[in-house]
Design an enzyme around this catalytic site. Structure first.
Site, PDB file in Angstrom:
ATOM      1  CE  LYS A  32     -19.626  27.529 -26.054  1.00  0.00           C
ATOM      2  NZ  LYS A  32     -20.688  26.556 -26.012  1.00  0.00           N
TER       3      LYS A  32
ATOM      4  CG  ASN B  98     -17.599  26.963 -22.893  1.00  0.00           C
ATOM      5  OD1 ASN B  98     -18.665  27.450 -23.273  1.00  0.00           O
ATOM      6  ND2 ASN B  98     -16.754  26.365 -23.694  1.00  0.00           N
TER       7      ASN B  98
ATOM      8  CE  LYS C  38      -4.187   3.030   5.068  1.00  0.00           C
ATOM      9  NZ  LYS C  38      -5.000   1.807   4.924  1.00  0.00           N
TER      10      LYS C  38
ATOM     11  CG  ASN D 222      -3.908  -4.852  12.960  1.00  0.00           C
ATOM     12  OD1 ASN D 222      -3.377  -4.728  11.850  1.00  0.00           O
ATOM     13  ND2 ASN D 222      -4.251  -6.022  13.470  1.00  0.00           N
TER      14      ASN D 222
ATOM     15  CD  GLN E 248      -2.943  -2.423   2.191  1.00  0.00           C
ATOM     16  OE1 GLN E 248      -2.262  -2.685   3.166  1.00  0.00           O
ATOM     17  NE2 GLN E 248      -2.701  -2.915   0.981  1.00  0.00           N
TER      18      GLN E 248
ATOM     19  CD  GLU F 272     -19.724  22.961 -18.285  1.00  0.00           C
ATOM     20  OE1 GLU F 272     -20.050  22.104 -19.122  1.00  0.00           O
ATOM     21  OE2 GLU F 272     -18.982  23.924 -18.567  1.00  0.00           O
TER      22      GLU F 272
ATOM     23  CB  THR G  19     -41.606  25.854  -7.660  1.00  0.00           C
ATOM     24  OG1 THR G  19     -42.720  26.314  -8.428  1.00  0.00           O
ATOM     25  CG2 THR G  19     -41.526  26.660  -6.366  1.00  0.00           C
ATOM     26  CG  HIS G  20     -42.474  22.512 -10.613  1.00  0.00           C
ATOM     27  ND1 HIS G  20     -42.759  21.191 -10.385  1.00  0.00           N
ATOM     28  CD2 HIS G  20     -43.199  23.209  -9.673  1.00  0.00           C
ATOM     29  CE1 HIS G  20     -43.625  21.081  -9.386  1.00  0.00           C
ATOM     30  NE2 HIS G  20     -43.899  22.293  -8.927  1.00  0.00           N
TER      31      HIS G  20
ATOM     32  CB  SER H 207      -0.921  -0.004   1.230  1.00  0.00           C
ATOM     33  OG  SER H 207      -0.174  -0.185   2.421  1.00  0.00           O
TER      34      SER H 207
ATOM     35  CE1 TYR I 191      -6.239  -3.392   8.898  1.00  0.00           C
ATOM     36  CE2 TYR I 191      -5.304  -5.578   8.568  1.00  0.00           C
ATOM     37  CZ  TYR I 191      -5.467  -4.270   8.145  1.00  0.00           C
ATOM     38  OH  TYR I 191      -4.866  -3.829   7.004  1.00  0.00           O
TER      39      TYR I 191
ATOM     40  CB  SER J  46     -15.091  27.123 -27.542  1.00  0.00           C
ATOM     41  OG  SER J  46     -15.075  26.382 -28.748  1.00  0.00           O
TER      42      SER J  46
HETATM   43  N1  ARG Z   1      -1.155  -1.363   5.312  1.00  0.00           N
HETATM   44  C1  ARG Z   1      -2.104  -1.834   6.254  1.00  0.00           C
HETATM   45  C2  ARG Z   1      -3.436  -1.094   6.093  1.00  0.00           C
HETATM   46  O1  ARG Z   1      -3.444  -0.119   5.469  1.00  0.00           O
HETATM   47  C3  ARG Z   1      -1.590  -1.628   7.649  1.00  0.00           C
HETATM   48  C4  ARG Z   1      -2.116  -2.608   8.638  1.00  0.00           C
HETATM   49  C5  ARG Z   1      -1.605  -3.945   8.355  1.00  0.00           C
HETATM   50  N2  ARG Z   1      -1.950  -4.867   9.373  1.00  0.00           N
HETATM   51  C6  ARG Z   1      -1.822  -6.193   9.199  1.00  0.00           C
HETATM   52  N3  ARG Z   1      -2.183  -6.932  10.192  1.00  0.00           N
HETATM   53  N4  ARG Z   1      -1.400  -6.696   8.084  1.00  0.00           N
HETATM   54  O2  ARG Z   1      -4.457  -1.534   6.548  1.00  0.00           O
END
Ligand code: ARG
Length: 463
Positions: free
Chosen positions: A288, A290, A330, A115, A327, A295, A160-161, A28, A322, A282
């Site tokens: 134009k 824009n 993110k 974790n 993961q 948008e 309205t509408h 990750s 966990y 444009s």
């Molecule tokens: N890279 C992991 C995550 O984003 C970190 C936690 C990993 N924990 C594990 N027990 N493998 O969730």
């Protein structure tokens, strides 16, 4: 190339390194490197606590804390050699710390786990985003307030509408968005207050046998208290989901406002002109201008709400505590946060720069028989007609004006009296759009006086 040796951090029981595909799906670091500052802040707080509780020596903790700052500066300067084999930000930082300070680095992970570490890092990151969002919303609200104040008594059609309904004031319309963004702001603050419990010290899932001080790390990291259940602390992503749902509602508001700006800036409406700074041209049609920023803001809700759905589905059905599924939390949150912040900033710039076309607003305000309700109300108030009868009489007058191709105030008194004999010339007093808006003095109504009162109230709240 796959690293043939087993993982330095957890490879004790492994004879071989991971397959390239295993590494690709597992790592990750490409995205969680964005958590570097939070990871290091969490580790520094943890190191200080380990020393304060006598779990490690002061000199080891000092070395860790100093070394972590060195690692942070390497990351900030862009020199840090991130390694996929080290999977994630936590192990990249720790491995580098080992190179920088040697043996004491190995004691940092006492009484914690990745974790609780990742839950803490990510929470700190989301908390920062909520704070940035708070500031951006306040800025945008102040911009809308300035527009509202400048045009508190400018009349425009209310719809309205998307059909002309009754005249309203420009200030009133701008203040509607202040209310919406104000609710977003209060949701941001609620979410921040609710999420502010520290997962650090929950360790892998069950807590730890080391005599750690969770109050100390919580306080050090600006949390209100430690999270009270270790299983929940490592498996909770509500804070990210709340951020995404707050962001989704806010993005929906931005999308509605953007849509109005697109419509209003068209040649058919001409209610506003957008500045050159927030418009594009444009490549083929030289005339134009824009509203691309509007948008794009209108579209951002798609990815932000998409992130909200995606993370909800990632979390659905996960057993405690966990699981690596988490993961996947993110990238969605990073993308949503980046785009929300961009949309807020772009909307702020656009609204600040735009010029409302007072004349076009006023000309449109009276079109479409927008004072018909005022006429019906007059028939009730002055002639004592039941509202339903007044509605009917007004409908007949509208039909008359429509047939004649004119607006209600242009009907002669004789024409009015042919529909209802008791109508007199005082009726014209309520037919003008300015009279119409000024009469709507009920709390929250469109009268300029009410609008100015709301502007004053919000100015006080926002400071
Ligand atoms: N890279 C992991 C995550 O984003 C970190 C936690 C990993 N924990 C594990 N027990 N493998 O969730």
């Amino acid at each position: 190339m796959t690293d043939k040796t087993s993982n330095k951090m957890w490879g004790g029981r492994f004879a071989a390194g991971p397959d390239a595909i295993m590494e690709a799906i597992n790592a990750s670091i490409d995205f969680d490197k964005r958590l570097a500052a939070q990871d290091i802040a969490g580790s520094r707080a943890h190191a200080a606590m380990l020393a304060a509780t006598g779990i490690v020596s002061d000199s080891d903790a000092d070395a860790m804390r100093e070394g972590l700052l060195t690692v942070l500066s390497e990351i900030e300067s862009g020199e840090f050699p991130f390694s996929k084999a080290l999977e994630d930000i936590h192990m990249n930082v720790e491995a580098r710390l080992k190179e920088v300070i040697g043996e004491p680095a190995g004691r940092l992970h006492t009484g914690r786990s990745r974790n609780d570490q990742v839950a803490t890092d990510f929470k700190l990151w989301v908390r920062d985003q909520l704070d940035a969002c708070d500031a951006a919303l306040v800025a945008l609200m102040k911009t809308c307030l300035a527009q509202a104040e400048a045009g508190a008594d400018w009349v425009m059609p209310g719809f309205t509408h998307l059909q002309v309904a009754q005249p309203v004031t420009w200030g009133h319309h701008m203040m509607a968005y202040v209310e919406m963004f104000g609710r977003d702001l209060s949701r941001v603050r609620d979410a921040r207050a609710r999420m502010n419990e520290c997962p650090l010290g929950a360790a892998a899932l069950a807590g730890t046998s080391f005599p750690i001080d969770r109050d100390m790390t919580a306080k050090e990291l600006g949390f209100d208290r430690p999270a009270a259940n270790s299983l929940d602390a490592v498996s909770d992503r509500d804070f990210a989901l709340e951020f995404l749902s707050v962001a989704s509602i806010c993005a929906m508001h931005l999308s509605r406002m953007a849509e109005e700006l697109v419509i209003w800036s068209s040649a058919q409406f001409r209610f506003v002109s957008l500045s050159d700074r927030f418009s594009t041209g444009s490549s083929i049609m030289p005339q134009k201008k824009n509203p691309d920023a509007a948008e794009l803001i209108r579209a951002k809700i798609g990815r932000i709400f998409g992130a909200n759905v995606a993370l909800t589905l990632v979390m659905k059905g996960l057993p405690l505590a966990y699981s690596k599924d988490m993961q996947e939390d993110k990238e969605q949150v990073f993308d949503a946060a980046d785009n929300l912040m961009l949309a807020l900033a772009a909307m702020d710039g656009m609204v600040r720069d735009m010029t409302a076309n007072k004349e076009a607003l006023e000309a449109a305000a009276g079109a479409g028989f927008s004072t018909a309700t005022d006429l019906a109300d007059w028939l009730v108030r002055v002639l004592g007609l039941p509202f339903r009868d007044a509605h009917h009489v007004t409908g007949a007058l509208v039909a008359k004006a429509e047939a004649k191709g004119c607006d209600l105030p242009e009907l002669s008194l004789e024409e009015m009296q042919s529909v209802h004999g008791e109508i007199d010339e005082t009726v014209y007093d309520v037919l003008g759009v300015h009279n119409s808006v000024a009469s709507r003095m009920s709390y929250g109504g469109t009268a300029p006086e009410q609008v100015r009162m709301q502007v004053g109230r919000w100015k006080e709240i926002l400071g």
